[in-house]
Design a protein around this motif. Structure first.
Motif, PDB file in Angstrom:
ATOM      1  N   TYR A 220       0.738  -1.120   0.227  1.00 59.51           N
ATOM      2  CA  TYR A 220       0.070  -0.463   0.220  1.00 59.51           C
ATOM      3  C   TYR A 220       1.044   1.275  -0.249  1.00 59.51           C
ATOM      4  CZ  TYR A 220      -3.056   3.483   1.013  1.00 59.51           C
ATOM      5  OH  TYR A 220      -4.204   4.488   1.424  1.00 59.51           O
ATOM      6  N   ALA A 221       0.233   1.824  -0.599  1.00 56.65           N
ATOM      7  CA  ALA A 221       0.961   3.588  -1.174  1.00 56.65           C
ATOM      8  C   ALA A 221       0.228   4.462  -1.020  1.00 56.65           C
ATOM      9  CB  ALA A 221       1.674   3.631  -1.773  1.00 56.65           C
ATOM     10  N   GLU A 222       0.435   5.446   0.027  1.00 58.39           N
ATOM     11  CA  GLU A 222      -0.983   6.834  -0.397  1.00 58.39           C
ATOM     12  C   GLU A 222      -0.690   7.112  -1.689  1.00 58.39           C
ATOM     13  OE1 GLU A 222      -3.039   8.406   2.152  1.00 58.39           O
ATOM     14  OE2 GLU A 222      -2.370   6.533   3.554  1.00 58.39           O
ATOM     15  N   PRO A 223      -1.823   7.947  -2.487  1.00 55.44           N
ATOM     16  CA  PRO A 223      -3.195   8.460  -1.997  1.00 55.44           C
ATOM     17  C   PRO A 223      -3.915   6.798  -2.904  1.00 55.44           C
ATOM     18  CG  PRO A 223      -2.585   9.156  -3.930  1.00 55.44           C
ATOM     19  CD  PRO A 223      -1.320   8.187  -4.000  1.00 55.44           C
ATOM     20  N   GLY A 224      -3.660   5.738  -1.476  1.00 60.54           N
ATOM     21  CA  GLY A 224      -4.162   4.759  -2.123  1.00 60.54           C
ATOM     22  C   GLY A 224      -4.253   3.674  -3.202  1.00 60.54           C
ATOM     23  N   VAL A 225      -2.835   3.627  -3.211  1.00 68.12           N
ATOM     24  CA  VAL A 225      -2.422   2.856  -4.107  1.00 68.12           C
ATOM     25  C   VAL A 225      -1.985   1.472  -3.317  1.00 68.12           C
ATOM     26  CG1 VAL A 225      -0.639   2.476  -5.936  1.00 68.12           C
ATOM     27  CG2 VAL A 225      -1.644   4.581  -5.668  1.00 68.12           C
ATOM     28  N   SER A 226      -2.919   0.465  -4.233  1.00 68.47           N
ATOM     29  CA  SER A 226      -2.933  -0.686  -3.278  1.00 68.47           C
ATOM     30  C   SER A 226      -2.451  -2.075  -3.784  1.00 68.47           C
ATOM     31  CB  SER A 226      -4.188  -0.877  -2.335  1.00 68.47           C
ATOM     32  OG  SER A 226      -5.545  -1.316  -2.866  1.00 68.47           O
ATOM     33  N   PHE A 227      -2.096  -3.123  -3.910  1.00 63.26           N
ATOM     34  CA  PHE A 227      -1.557  -4.462  -5.301  1.00 63.26           C
ATOM     35  C   PHE A 227      -0.915  -5.621  -4.180  1.00 63.26           C
ATOM     36  CE2 PHE A 227       2.156  -2.656  -4.781  1.00 63.26           C
ATOM     37  CZ  PHE A 227       3.422  -4.001  -4.874  1.00 63.26           C
ATOM     38  N   TYR A 228      -1.203  -6.865  -4.917  1.00 57.16           N
ATOM     39  CA  TYR A 228      -0.533  -7.776  -4.187  1.00 57.16           C
ATOM     40  C   TYR A 228      -0.057  -8.541  -4.931  1.00 57.16           C
ATOM     41  CZ  TYR A 228      -5.092 -10.890  -5.225  1.00 57.16           C
ATOM     42  OH  TYR A 228      -6.105 -10.988  -5.868  1.00 57.16           O
ATOM     43  N   VAL A 229       1.075  -9.774  -4.676  1.00 56.90           N
ATOM     44  CA  VAL A 229       2.045 -10.242  -5.538  1.00 56.90           C
ATOM     45  C   VAL A 229       1.588 -11.953  -4.126  1.00 56.90           C
ATOM     46  CG1 VAL A 229       4.058 -11.234  -6.242  1.00 56.90           C
ATOM     47  CG2 VAL A 229       3.762  -8.756  -6.046  1.00 56.90           C
ATOM     48  N   LEU A 230       1.220 -13.033  -5.423  1.00 55.44           N
ATOM     49  CA  LEU A 230       1.080 -14.183  -4.961  1.00 55.44           C
ATOM     50  C   LEU A 230       2.370 -15.446  -5.682  1.00 55.44           C
ATOM     51  CD1 LEU A 230      -2.603 -15.677  -5.845  1.00 55.44           C
ATOM     52  CD2 LEU A 230      -1.557 -14.058  -3.879  1.00 55.44           C
ATOM     53  N   CYS A 231       2.798 -15.869  -4.415  1.00 53.64           N
ATOM     54  CA  CYS A 231       3.712 -16.241  -5.154  1.00 53.64           C
ATOM     55  C   CYS A 231       4.042 -18.249  -5.097  1.00 53.64           C
ATOM     56  CB  CYS A 231       5.173 -16.080  -4.285  1.00 53.64           C
ATOM     57  SG  CYS A 231       5.809 -14.635  -4.348  1.00 53.64           S
TER      58      CYS A 231
ATOM     59  N   LYS B 190       7.224   1.425 -10.743  1.00 58.00           N
ATOM     60  CA  LYS B 190       7.093   2.113 -12.610  1.00 58.00           C
ATOM     61  C   LYS B 190       5.503   2.077 -12.851  1.00 58.00           C
ATOM     62  CE  LYS B 190       8.889   2.329 -17.591  1.00 58.00           C
ATOM     63  NZ  LYS B 190       9.682   2.990 -17.978  1.00 58.00           N
ATOM     64  N   SER B 191       4.516   1.167 -13.042  1.00 52.07           N
ATOM     65  CA  SER B 191       2.956   1.375 -13.589  1.00 52.07           C
ATOM     66  C   SER B 191       2.201   2.299 -12.779  1.00 52.07           C
ATOM     67  CB  SER B 191       2.463  -0.077 -13.283  1.00 52.07           C
ATOM     68  OG  SER B 191       2.909  -1.255 -14.158  1.00 52.07           O
ATOM     69  N   PHE B 192       2.753   2.226 -11.024  1.00 53.72           N
ATOM     70  CA  PHE B 192       2.065   3.281 -10.563  1.00 53.72           C
ATOM     71  C   PHE B 192       2.324   4.683 -10.351  1.00 53.72           C
ATOM     72  CE2 PHE B 192       0.139  -0.826  -8.068  1.00 53.72           C
ATOM     73  CZ  PHE B 192      -1.619  -0.217  -9.175  1.00 53.72           C
ATOM     74  N   ARG B 193       3.599   4.420 -10.886  1.00 55.78           N
ATOM     75  CA  ARG B 193       4.452   6.345 -10.761  1.00 55.78           C
ATOM     76  C   ARG B 193       3.270   7.222 -11.199  1.00 55.78           C
ATOM     77  NH1 ARG B 193       9.443   6.382  -9.865  1.00 55.78           N
ATOM     78  NH2 ARG B 193       9.785   8.643 -10.609  1.00 55.78           N
ATOM     79  N   PRO B 194       2.365   7.157 -12.227  1.00 51.61           N
ATOM     80  CA  PRO B 194       1.503   8.601 -12.471  1.00 51.61           C
ATOM     81  C   PRO B 194       0.466   8.784 -11.247  1.00 51.61           C
ATOM     82  CG  PRO B 194       1.300   6.893 -14.100  1.00 51.61           C
ATOM     83  CD  PRO B 194       2.116   6.598 -13.283  1.00 51.61           C
ATOM     84  N   LEU B 195       0.467   7.521 -10.808  1.00 50.73           N
ATOM     85  CA  LEU B 195      -0.913   7.873  -9.572  1.00 50.73           C
ATOM     86  C   LEU B 195      -0.571   7.865  -8.137  1.00 50.73           C
ATOM     87  CD1 LEU B 195      -3.001   4.099  -9.792  1.00 50.73           C
ATOM     88  CD2 LEU B 195      -3.803   6.373 -10.495  1.00 50.73           C
ATOM     89  N   LEU B 196       0.760   7.353  -8.439  1.00 52.20           N
ATOM     90  CA  LEU B 196       1.650   8.460  -7.414  1.00 52.20           C
ATOM     91  C   LEU B 196       2.181   9.917  -7.247  1.00 52.20           C
ATOM     92  CD1 LEU B 196       3.816   4.429  -6.291  1.00 52.20           C
ATOM     93  CD2 LEU B 196       1.569   6.317  -4.509  1.00 52.20           C
ATOM     94  N   GLY B 197       1.554  10.267  -8.219  1.00 48.52           N
ATOM     95  CA  GLY B 197       2.276  11.281  -8.182  1.00 48.52           C
ATOM     96  C   GLY B 197       3.607  11.892  -8.705  1.00 48.52           C
ATOM     97  N   LEU B 198       4.200  10.598  -9.192  1.00 54.26           N
ATOM     98  CA  LEU B 198       5.621  10.961  -9.607  1.00 54.26           C
ATOM     99  C   LEU B 198       5.885  10.856 -11.248  1.00 54.26           C
ATOM    100  CD1 LEU B 198       7.327   7.904  -6.969  1.00 54.26           C
ATOM    101  CD2 LEU B 198       7.023  10.144  -7.121  1.00 54.26           C
ATOM    102  N   PRO B 199       7.332  11.992 -11.644  1.00 50.84           N
ATOM    103  CA  PRO B 199       7.028  11.448 -12.838  1.00 50.84           C
ATOM    104  C   PRO B 199       7.374  10.206 -13.212  1.00 50.84           C
ATOM    105  CG  PRO B 199       8.952  12.673 -11.738  1.00 50.84           C
ATOM    106  CD  PRO B 199       7.521  12.388 -11.468  1.00 50.84           C
ATOM    107  N   ASP B 200       7.043   9.832 -15.249  1.00 45.48           N
ATOM    108  CA  ASP B 200       7.567   8.775 -15.658  1.00 45.48           C
ATOM    109  C   ASP B 200       8.991   9.768 -15.895  1.00 45.48           C
ATOM    110  OD1 ASP B 200       8.010   6.368 -16.585  1.00 45.48           O
ATOM    111  OD2 ASP B 200       6.103   6.074 -17.952  1.00 45.48           O
ATOM    112  N   VAL B 201      10.000   8.830 -15.757  1.00 46.71           N
ATOM    113  CA  VAL B 201      11.383   8.707 -15.656  1.00 46.71           C
ATOM    114  C   VAL B 201      11.541   8.520 -17.019  1.00 46.71           C
ATOM    115  CG1 VAL B 201      12.592   8.526 -13.524  1.00 46.71           C
ATOM    116  CG2 VAL B 201      11.959   6.969 -14.927  1.00 46.71           C
TER     117      VAL B 201
END
Length: 143
Positions: free
Chosen positions: A34-45, A103-114
């Protein structure tokens, strides 16, 4: 790699990103992030061999996480890049998968795509040069 070691590797990755490892369920082999602002995901191994080999190892020795997903309707479309990466040829490490998710979530996190920043900067220079050339051809003076 044991699930406990996977969780430790995920914690190290989280230390460099805005994400937090909020749950690590060994029985389901699931890690929730989880990261602010409400970005969440999970990984299954899926198996105990699912690991994160920070040590250089031949590709055949690197097991891969099999699934990355989000229960958030807002986040799910952004995971396409990571899901495509997982399904592509070759095995991936947990760290590689987490980097693709980040990298996929950078726009949702308000970070620029390098990658996009470099392109935009280059593209702006090219457009400016083309505009100057157009003005000179049309006989417009630039003052």
């Amino acid at each position: 790699m044991a699930f406990e070691a996977l969780a430790e590797a995920a914690e190290r990755w989280c230390a460099r990103t805005p994400f937090q490892l909020i749950a690590a369920e060994e029985t389901e082999r699931r890690m929730d992030f989880y990261a602010e602002p409400g970005v969440s995901f999970y990984v299954l191994c899926p198996e105990p061999a699912c690991g994160d080999n920070f040590v250089s190892a031949p590709a055949r020795d690197r097991p891969r996480p099999s699934h990355v997903w989000s229960e958030s309707e807002d986040c799910l479309p952004f995971l396409q890049l990571a899901q495509d990466y997982i399904s592509s040829c070759g095995k991936k490490t947990l760290h590689e998968i987490l980097e693709k998710v980040f990298k996929s979530f950078r726009p949702l996190l308000g970070l620029p795509d390098v990658d996009d920043d470099a392109f935009e900067e280059y593209n702006a220079d090219v457009e400016e040069e083309e505009a100057e050339a157009d003005h000179q051809q049309m006989g417009v003076s630039q003052q």
